[in-house]
Design a protein around this motif. Structure first.
Motif, PDB file in Angstrom:
ATOM      1  N   VAL A  57      53.480  46.433  66.001  1.00 55.26           N
ATOM      2  CA  VAL A  57      53.363  45.946  64.712  1.00 55.26           C
ATOM      3  C   VAL A  57      52.274  46.977  63.743  1.00 55.26           C
ATOM      4  CG1 VAL A  57      54.135  43.782  64.683  1.00 55.26           C
ATOM      5  CG2 VAL A  57      51.977  44.010  64.998  1.00 55.26           C
ATOM      6  N   GLU A  58      51.418  47.555  64.563  1.00 60.59           N
ATOM      7  CA  GLU A  58      50.280  48.300  64.087  1.00 60.59           C
ATOM      8  C   GLU A  58      50.980  49.958  63.593  1.00 60.59           C
ATOM      9  OE1 GLU A  58      46.489  48.730  65.221  1.00 60.59           O
ATOM     10  OE2 GLU A  58      46.381  46.803  66.329  1.00 60.59           O
ATOM     11  N   ASP A  59      52.160  50.271  64.226  1.00 58.68           N
ATOM     12  CA  ASP A  59      52.765  51.377  64.016  1.00 58.68           C
ATOM     13  C   ASP A  59      54.070  51.123  62.796  1.00 58.68           C
ATOM     14  OD1 ASP A  59      51.216  52.674  66.078  1.00 58.68           O
ATOM     15  OD2 ASP A  59      52.979  52.180  67.331  1.00 58.68           O
ATOM     16  N   LYS A  60      54.403  52.400  62.299  1.00 57.19           N
ATOM     17  CA  LYS A  60      55.467  52.356  61.312  1.00 57.19           C
ATOM     18  C   LYS A  60      56.718  51.774  62.122  1.00 57.19           C
ATOM     19  CE  LYS A  60      57.778  54.975  57.876  1.00 57.19           C
ATOM     20  NZ  LYS A  60      57.980  56.450  57.321  1.00 57.19           N
ATOM     21  N   SER A  61      57.421  50.733  61.427  1.00 59.47           N
ATOM     22  CA  SER A  61      58.353  50.154  62.177  1.00 59.47           C
ATOM     23  C   SER A  61      59.778  51.084  61.819  1.00 59.47           C
ATOM     24  CB  SER A  61      58.581  48.796  61.474  1.00 59.47           C
ATOM     25  OG  SER A  61      58.898  48.566  60.313  1.00 59.47           O
ATOM     26  N   PRO A  62      60.697  50.600  62.846  1.00 59.48           N
ATOM     27  CA  PRO A  62      62.131  51.400  62.596  1.00 59.48           C
ATOM     28  C   PRO A  62      62.808  51.228  61.501  1.00 59.48           C
ATOM     29  CG  PRO A  62      61.829  50.466  64.936  1.00 59.48           C
ATOM     30  CD  PRO A  62      60.771  49.781  63.992  1.00 59.48           C
ATOM     31  N   ASN A  63      62.497  49.879  60.800  1.00 63.53           N
ATOM     32  CA  ASN A  63      63.354  49.560  59.254  1.00 63.53           C
ATOM     33  C   ASN A  63      62.343  50.303  58.139  1.00 63.53           C
ATOM     34  OD1 ASN A  63      60.919  48.162  59.471  1.00 63.53           O
ATOM     35  ND2 ASN A  63      61.932  46.053  59.084  1.00 63.53           N
ATOM     36  N   GLY A  64      61.237  51.062  58.405  1.00 61.60           N
ATOM     37  CA  GLY A  64      60.602  51.638  57.365  1.00 61.60           C
ATOM     38  C   GLY A  64      59.391  51.181  56.891  1.00 61.60           C
ATOM     39  N   GLY A  65      59.117  49.925  57.401  1.00 57.67           N
ATOM     40  CA  GLY A  65      57.640  49.259  57.283  1.00 57.67           C
ATOM     41  C   GLY A  65      56.417  50.077  57.089  1.00 57.67           C
ATOM     42  N   ALA A  66      55.296  50.041  56.454  1.00 51.95           N
ATOM     43  CA  ALA A  66      54.385  50.747  56.733  1.00 51.95           C
ATOM     44  C   ALA A  66      53.454  50.762  57.961  1.00 51.95           C
ATOM     45  CB  ALA A  66      53.290  50.830  55.532  1.00 51.95           C
ATOM     46  N   SER A  67      52.689  51.448  58.472  1.00 52.55           N
ATOM     47  CA  SER A  67      51.681  51.312  59.568  1.00 52.55           C
ATOM     48  C   SER A  67      50.606  50.412  59.067  1.00 52.55           C
ATOM     49  CB  SER A  67      51.420  52.381  60.208  1.00 52.55           C
ATOM     50  OG  SER A  67      50.551  53.443  59.243  1.00 52.55           O
ATOM     51  N   TYR A  68      49.943  49.815  59.996  1.00 58.06           N
ATOM     52  CA  TYR A  68      48.817  48.891  59.559  1.00 58.06           C
ATOM     53  C   TYR A  68      47.564  50.012  58.936  1.00 58.06           C
ATOM     54  CZ  TYR A  68      44.311  46.541  60.126  1.00 58.06           C
ATOM     55  OH  TYR A  68      42.992  45.938  59.944  1.00 58.06           O
ATOM     56  N   ALA A  69      47.395  51.149  59.280  1.00 62.30           N
ATOM     57  CA  ALA A  69      46.446  51.966  58.628  1.00 62.30           C
ATOM     58  C   ALA A  69      46.939  52.444  57.285  1.00 62.30           C
ATOM     59  CB  ALA A  69      46.271  53.501  59.714  1.00 62.30           C
ATOM     60  N   ASP A  70      48.076  52.729  57.033  1.00 53.53           N
ATOM     61  CA  ASP A  70      48.520  52.976  55.841  1.00 53.53           C
ATOM     62  C   ASP A  70      48.495  51.925  54.771  1.00 53.53           C
ATOM     63  OD1 ASP A  70      49.067  55.706  56.717  1.00 53.53           O
ATOM     64  OD2 ASP A  70      50.954  55.231  57.003  1.00 53.53           O
ATOM     65  N   PHE A  71      48.874  50.732  55.251  1.00 56.81           N
ATOM     66  CA  PHE A  71      48.776  49.513  54.537  1.00 56.81           C
ATOM     67  C   PHE A  71      47.309  49.105  54.212  1.00 56.81           C
ATOM     68  CE2 PHE A  71      48.726  44.554  54.218  1.00 56.81           C
ATOM     69  CZ  PHE A  71      49.377  44.561  53.110  1.00 56.81           C
ATOM     70  N   LEU A  72      46.387  49.175  55.168  1.00 52.94           N
ATOM     71  CA  LEU A  72      45.076  49.227  55.131  1.00 52.94           C
ATOM     72  C   LEU A  72      44.336  49.878  53.876  1.00 52.94           C
ATOM     73  CD1 LEU A  72      43.066  46.887  56.076  1.00 52.94           C
ATOM     74  CD2 LEU A  72      42.004  48.510  57.642  1.00 52.94           C
ATOM     75  N   TYR A  73      44.840  51.355  53.895  1.00 46.30           N
ATOM     76  CA  TYR A  73      44.327  52.204  53.113  1.00 46.30           C
ATOM     77  C   TYR A  73      44.664  51.798  51.688  1.00 46.30           C
ATOM     78  CZ  TYR A  73      44.227  56.700  50.521  1.00 46.30           C
ATOM     79  OH  TYR A  73      43.816  57.565  49.490  1.00 46.30           O
TER      80      TYR A  73
END
Length: 364
Positions: free
Chosen positions: A336-352
């Motif tokens: 879940v910390e990586d970008k998901s196959p369905n296009g969801g943002a990674s944890y680092a991008d979301f936190l930024y």
């Protein structure tokens, strides 16, 4: 406005009615769970319930609450037992009140907030666009971080420094996992039936299992040489691809999934001890039942799986995924910390984005 979770510790009861009684200064503005909502959110009728049943109540107050007296909340549960006897249980809960925001953040729990938002958003998917729900989640966590930064953090904090409440540091990764879940952000391979089943399971799930679903345990298993004792849940590594060693074995444990990832460089002795095969290409992907072998690695891994299954109220089948295999997407959805196959943002991008939006909200 604040949330309240109730777990009902009764076994297999039917025809239940739960009423939440609050003081005149409070109002029950919502109730979320596995039931058909009625006109009054403080009055919940359910056909059946058990010890895993969890309800989330949303309370709203229009004026300041008394800090000295606090707030007394009472729940009245009426149900019919397996013997056909009608019973009523009354429980009272006293909550402290404070005008200081720092006290509020100190008493918040990330897993409890995740469970509340999961139930609230999953109950709303039948009536509201999914994009609106994902944006609402991001807006609320952004507002919370901006509020903490403005009222609770040190004045010497620079605009470029990320500030997170001490007891809510896991909340962004939890809510990002919720935002990009299959229910709120469907993938190309997820059917409407799978999403409905997942929704029904999660709206009734308790706090511990909800947190385990949105951030599974990634447990490294020992390989090669003498096999030491297996890790416990406290030794789990972060849920991201960078945590995976191509020469290792990893067990992914969640309330609805049990997955064994096999690296492409795993030593042959470990394959023999665990699967009774000498070559990785001979290992099939998909559901599997580990052979009963008389060696330390096999005994320990099977014992760990049995122990984890005994703690989970759901029936799970072990699934094997090999590195580089076509079915590895099943593992990618759990990282879940990586970008998901369905296009969801990674944890680092979301936190930024949370940090930038909270700074912008404060006008810095």
């Amino acid at each position: 406005m604040f949330a309240l979770l109730f777990s009902i510790s009764v076994k297999d009861k039917c025809d239940s009615v739960n009423r939440l009684l609050v003081p005149t200064d409070l109002r029950v503005s919502g109730c979320y769970g596995s039931f058909v909502p009625g006109p009054n959110p403080a009055h919940v009728a359910m056909a059946t319930l058990n010890e895993q049943t969890t309800l989330a109540f949303e309370l709203t107050h229009s004026r300041a609450l008394d800090e000295k007296k606090g707030v007394i909340i009472q729940t009245v549960l009426s149900y019919t037992s397996q013997q056909g006897v009608r019973r009523t249980r009354v429980q009272s809960l006293t909550l402290r009140c404070s005008r200081h925001l720092l006290d509020t953040f100190r008493n918040c729990q990330a897993q409890t907030l995740l469970t509340f938002y999961c139930k609230k958003m999953y109950c709303a998917v039948l009536e509201r666009p999914l994009q609106d729900l994902r944006e609402e989640l991001q807006t609320e966590v952004t507002a919370a971080l901006a509020c903490y930064r403005k009222h609770c953090s040190s004045s010497s904090v620079s605009p470029g420094q990320l500030v997170l409440p001490q007891y809510l540091r896991a909340l962004p990764v939890y809510l990002n996992s919720l935002r990009k879940s299959e229910v709120l952000l469907p993938g190309l391979r997820s059917s409407i039936h799978q999403r409905l089943q997942l929704r029904c399971q999660l709206v009734s799930m308790d706090v511990r299992n909800t947190a385990g679903h949105f951030y599974p345990f990634l447990l490294p298993l020992p390989v090669g040489g003498d096999t030491p004792s297996l890790p416990d849940l406290g030794e789990a590594v972060r849920c991201r691809a960078a945590s995976l060693d191509p020469g290792g074995l990893y067990l992914v444990h969640g309330p609805l999934v049990l997955l064994l990832w096999v690296g492409q460089n795993i030593p042959s002795p470990s394959l023999v001890q665990l699967f009774n095969i000498a070559c990785l290409s001979a290992l099939p992907s998909g559901e599997i039942k580990l052979p009963v072998l008389d060696n330390t690695l096999s005994v320990n891994v099977r014992g760990l799986i049995d122990s984890l299954n005994s703690e989970t109220p759901y029936t799970r089948k072990l699934q094997v995924v090999k590195q580089g295999d076509s079915c590895e997407e099943a593992l990618q959805r759990l990282l879940v910390e990586d970008k998901s196959p369905n296009g969801g943002a990674s944890y680092a991008d979301f936190l930024y984005h949370l940090h930038v939006n909270s700074i912008r909200l404060l006008g810095h």
